[in-house]
Design a protein around this motif. Structure first.
Motif, short mmCIF file in Angstrom:
data_model
loop_
_atom_site.label_atom_id
_atom_site.label_comp_id
_atom_site.label_asym_id
_atom_site.label_seq_id
_atom_site.Cartn_x
_atom_site.Cartn_y
_atom_site.Cartn_z
N GLY A 204 0.80 -1.21 0.00
CA GLY A 204 0.00 0.00 0.00
C GLY A 204 0.84 1.26 0.00
N GLY A 205 0.64 2.10 -1.02
CA GLY A 205 1.33 3.37 -1.10
C GLY A 205 2.74 3.31 -1.67
N TRP A 206 3.16 2.13 -2.14
CA TRP A 206 4.51 1.97 -2.67
C TRP A 206 4.47 1.24 -4.01
CZ3 TRP A 206 9.13 3.48 -0.14
CH2 TRP A 206 8.95 4.02 1.14
N ASN A 207 5.32 1.69 -4.94
CA ASN A 207 5.43 1.06 -6.26
C ASN A 207 6.87 0.65 -6.53
OD1 ASN A 207 2.70 1.53 -7.00
ND2 ASN A 207 3.21 3.64 -7.54
N ARG A 208 7.02 -0.42 -7.30
CA ARG A 208 8.35 -0.89 -7.68
C ARG A 208 8.64 -0.59 -9.14
NH1 ARG A 208 12.21 -3.60 -5.54
NH2 ARG A 208 11.00 -4.21 -3.70
N TRP A 209 9.82 -0.02 -9.36
CA TRP A 209 10.33 0.27 -10.70
C TRP A 209 11.56 -0.60 -10.93
CZ3 TRP A 209 8.38 4.46 -13.81
CH2 TRP A 209 7.35 5.19 -13.20
N SER A 210 11.61 -1.30 -12.07
CA SER A 210 12.72 -2.21 -12.32
C SER A 210 13.29 -1.99 -13.71
CB SER A 210 12.28 -3.67 -12.16
OG SER A 210 11.79 -3.90 -10.85
N TRP A 211 14.61 -2.12 -13.81
CA TRP A 211 15.35 -1.84 -15.04
C TRP A 211 16.41 -2.91 -15.26
CZ3 TRP A 211 13.64 2.54 -17.58
CH2 TRP A 211 12.82 3.40 -16.82
N ARG A 212 16.63 -3.24 -16.53
CA ARG A 212 17.64 -4.24 -16.86
C ARG A 212 18.61 -3.69 -17.89
NH1 ARG A 212 15.65 -10.07 -17.41
NH2 ARG A 212 16.09 -9.87 -15.17
N GLN A 213 19.89 -3.77 -17.58
CA GLN A 213 20.95 -3.41 -18.51
C GLN A 213 21.68 -4.70 -18.89
OE1 GLN A 213 22.63 -2.22 -20.98
NE2 GLN A 213 22.68 -0.17 -20.09
N ASP A 214 21.43 -5.19 -20.11
CA ASP A 214 21.97 -6.49 -20.49
C ASP A 214 23.25 -6.40 -21.29
OD1 ASP A 214 21.00 -5.51 -22.86
OD2 ASP A 214 19.73 -7.23 -23.34
N ARG A 215 23.81 -5.20 -21.43
CA ARG A 215 25.11 -5.02 -22.07
C ARG A 215 26.11 -4.56 -21.01
NH1 ARG A 215 23.06 -4.27 -27.43
NH2 ARG A 215 21.12 -5.48 -27.34
N PRO A 216 27.36 -4.98 -21.11
CA PRO A 216 28.33 -4.62 -20.07
C PRO A 216 28.38 -3.12 -19.82
CG PRO A 216 29.25 -6.28 -21.53
CD PRO A 216 27.95 -5.86 -22.13
N GLN A 217 28.44 -2.75 -18.55
CA GLN A 217 28.35 -1.35 -18.15
C GLN A 217 29.35 -1.07 -17.02
OE1 GLN A 217 24.42 0.87 -17.63
NE2 GLN A 217 24.81 0.22 -15.53
N ALA A 218 30.06 0.05 -17.15
CA ALA A 218 30.96 0.48 -16.07
C ALA A 218 30.13 0.91 -14.87
CB ALA A 218 31.85 1.63 -16.55
N THR A 219 30.68 0.71 -13.68
CA THR A 219 29.91 0.96 -12.46
C THR A 219 29.49 2.41 -12.32
OG1 THR A 219 32.08 1.03 -11.39
CG2 THR A 219 30.80 -0.96 -11.10
N TYR A 220 30.35 3.38 -12.71
CA TYR A 220 29.98 4.78 -12.51
C TYR A 220 28.89 5.22 -13.48
CZ TYR A 220 32.38 6.67 -16.68
OH TYR A 220 32.74 6.98 -17.96
N LEU A 221 28.66 4.44 -14.54
CA LEU A 221 27.63 4.79 -15.52
C LEU A 221 26.25 4.28 -15.14
CD1 LEU A 221 29.70 4.17 -18.76
CD2 LEU A 221 28.97 6.38 -17.85
N ALA A 222 26.17 3.47 -14.08
CA ALA A 222 24.87 3.10 -13.52
C ALA A 222 24.35 4.30 -12.72
CB ALA A 222 24.99 1.88 -12.63
N PHE A 223 23.08 4.62 -12.89
CA PHE A 223 22.53 5.78 -12.17
C PHE A 223 21.18 5.44 -11.57
CE2 PHE A 223 19.94 6.31 -15.96
CZ PHE A 223 18.81 7.00 -15.53
N LEU A 224 20.80 6.28 -10.61
CA LEU A 224 19.47 6.20 -10.01
C LEU A 224 18.95 7.62 -9.86
CD1 LEU A 224 17.18 4.60 -8.67
CD2 LEU A 224 18.42 4.83 -6.49
N ALA A 225 17.74 7.85 -10.36
CA ALA A 225 17.07 9.14 -10.20
C ALA A 225 15.68 8.87 -9.64
CB ALA A 225 16.99 9.88 -11.53
N VAL A 226 15.45 9.33 -8.42
CA VAL A 226 14.13 9.21 -7.79
C VAL A 226 13.56 10.61 -7.67
CG1 VAL A 226 12.87 8.54 -5.72
CG2 VAL A 226 14.82 7.16 -6.50
N GLY A 227 12.32 10.78 -8.14
CA GLY A 227 11.70 12.09 -8.05
C GLY A 227 10.35 12.13 -8.73
N ASP A 228 9.84 13.34 -8.85
CA ASP A 228 8.53 13.57 -9.46
C ASP A 228 8.75 13.96 -10.91
OD1 ASP A 228 5.88 14.05 -9.93
OD2 ASP A 228 5.78 15.89 -8.72
N PHE A 229 8.64 12.98 -11.81
CA PHE A 229 8.95 13.18 -13.22
C PHE A 229 7.74 12.94 -14.11
CE2 PHE A 229 13.05 12.05 -11.36
CZ PHE A 229 13.94 12.91 -11.99
#
Length: 496
Positions: A204-229
């Motif tokens: 109740g009151g919470w939603n899950r957002w999920s993302w998959r990156q299936d190509r090799p990625q450097a760690t600093y290029l992974a990002f998270l943006a939480v907000g009102d978009f």
């Protein structure tokens, strides 16, 4: 000799005890760094990561972040212990299904000692639970977790992972990613790659957002943006998803300018693919934060993140071109050492010059002449910075961008268009999903051109002072029409 007279039984005993000459070394801790000359304690040795599974819950009211990251890796040596780059408070660590001991060491090292030693070539599963307030955690004098009025941003270079997931934080160890984040209703949680769950109600009151990156990625290029978009979904001609998002705190004029720019992402990527080769990833898009939320743009893989303030003076397609060119130069092909940063920024800057030429707003030659003669005259301290080895304190100096772009332009002049664009395409293709260094780029250029280029690269990348161009100047260069947008893009792209 006594050794030759040894009985078979004794020989077996010595071998069993590991005392025999040439016997395998005892398990040892992995190194606490990946060997980067600028950042010797970034990354770690002893293992190679294949995949990160990051599951988080974020409480925006308190900035609390709880979560579990599961790391799949392979040991590259016999390990008695290993390090993770991580600064949040871990509550438990398990290695290969057994509880492990762990302790903090240095500025950002989490030292993990598994219950059983790990043999070289063996798979490793590491599960780290954690619970902390990232904005309160300072390492190396700062935090890369940026709390905003409506959420948070984990976006930075060269370090950002430490504040939201444990990792082997160096571009030489790329991996695939699953990122799944639980946030309150009314907020979005955006990350890289393909969306696999879009605002799925969980409790109740919470939603899950999920993302998959299936190509090799450097760690600093992974990002998270939480907000009102405001978020938008589309599909490119090749069937890959396009996700764009704009923070709702942007004023209407800035939001319109941002959309005018970012919504051309698919078009610009297709144009760049004509120059650099096929787009290397399976998703596209961009995220625009609130004005001033982060103060710069970053080329996060598949989905660059732009500060909304970059569009306060209107649209800027040159900025989009810059960050999207990084999808080839920086993301698909990442730096082997951070001193090779010009391979990212010089290439992305030159893409802006090529875009200007394509749009009829000044040729690359006109821009190069203007930059060389007017923007940075011979006595400008700009020329004292060596873009091929600028130093950790000048990682994002103007010379890395502009002199890096000039290096590429005068390489083009020297070798001709056919060989130059062949070099760019082959570099992107032959190093895709891996890393590259300046010596490797020089070797490729020499192979395609068929001549030694050492004097050229030494002059442009490693020698303080303004190099001779070796070509006739265009006279008194006028400011190209595109130059103000290029400058604005560089101001937006520069890291703090």
């Amino acid at each position: 000799m006594l050794r030759r007279a040894m009985t078979v039984t004794a020989a077996v005993l010595v071998a069993t005890l590991g005392l025999q000459t040439g016997a395998q070394a005892a398990p040892a801790p992995g190194s606490p760094g990946a060997g980067d000359v600028y950042y010797p304690d970034y990354g770690n040795g002893g293992y190679d990561v294949e995949h990160y599974d990051i599951r988080l819950r974020y409480y925006p009211d308190s900035d609390r972040l709880t979560g579990t990251t599961t790391i799949l890796a392979t040991a590259t040596q016999d390990l008695s212990a290993f390090d993770l780059d991580f600064v949040l408070q871990a509550t438990s660590v398990r290695v290969n299904n057994r509880p492990a001991t762990y302790h903090r060491q240095g500025d950002h090292e989490l030292v993990v000692t598994p219950a059983r030693t790990i043999t070289r070539g063996s798979p490793i599963t590491v599960v780290v639970d954690y619970d902390d307030v990232p904005s309160n955690v300072v390492a190396s004098g700062f935090t890369s977790w940026n709390r905003t009025p409506d959420g948070a941003l984990a976006v930075n270079e060269p370090e950002s992972a430490w504040w939201w997931y444990p990792s082997n934080d160096h571009p030489t160890d790329k991996a695939t990613f699953d990122v799944s984040v639980l946030v309150p209703d009314g907020l979005e949680a955006l990350s890289n790659g393909v969306p696999t769950r879009w605002a799925q109600p969980v409790i109740g009151g919470w939603n899950r957002w999920s993302w998959r990156q299936d190509r090799p990625q450097a760690t600093y290029l992974a990002f998270l943006a939480v907000g009102d978009f405001d978020t938008y979904q589309d599909t490119s001609a090749d069937g890959s998803p396009i996700v764009t998002a704009y923070n709702r705190r942007l004023d209407p004029a800035t939001a319109q300018a941002a959309r005018t720019s970012v919504e051309r992402t698919d078009e610009i990527l297709d144009w760049e693919a004509g120059l650099f080769g096929p787009y290397p990833f399976g998703a596209r898009g961009g995220v625009v934060t609130g004005a001033g939320d982060q103060g710069f743009a970053l080329e996060n893989q598949t989905r660059p993140v732009y500060d909304g303030g970059s569009f306060a003076r209107g649209s800027n397609n040159s900025l989009i071109v810059h960050e999207l060119a990084h999808q080839w130069f920086g993301d698909a092909v990442s730096v082997g050492q951070w001193r090779d940063i010009w391979l990212n920024e010089g290439f992305a800057s030159y893409a802006q010059w090529l875009w200007s030429e394509d749009q009829g707003e000044g040729t690359a030659a006109e821009i190069a002449d203007y930059v060389y003669s007017d923007v940075h005259p011979a006595d400008d301290p700009f020329w004292l910075v060596r873009p091929g080895d600028p130093g950790a304190d000048r990682l994002f100096d103007d010379a890395v961008y502009d002199r890096g772009a000039l290096t590429l332009h005068y390489l083009r002049v020297l070798v001709g268009d056919r060989d130059f664009f062949a070099i760019l395409k082959e570099w992107a293709a032959s190093h895709r999903y891996r890393t590259g260094t300046t010596p490797e780029f020089q070797a490729l250029a020499e192979q395609i051109y068929g001549h030694d280029l050492d004097a050229f690269f030494q002059a442009w990348l490693y020698t303080p002072g303004r190099p001779a161009r070796g070509v006739t100047a265009l006279g008194n260069p006028a400011e190209p029409k595109s130059w103000p947008k290029i400058v604005a893009a560089h101001e937006a792209a520069h890291r703090h």
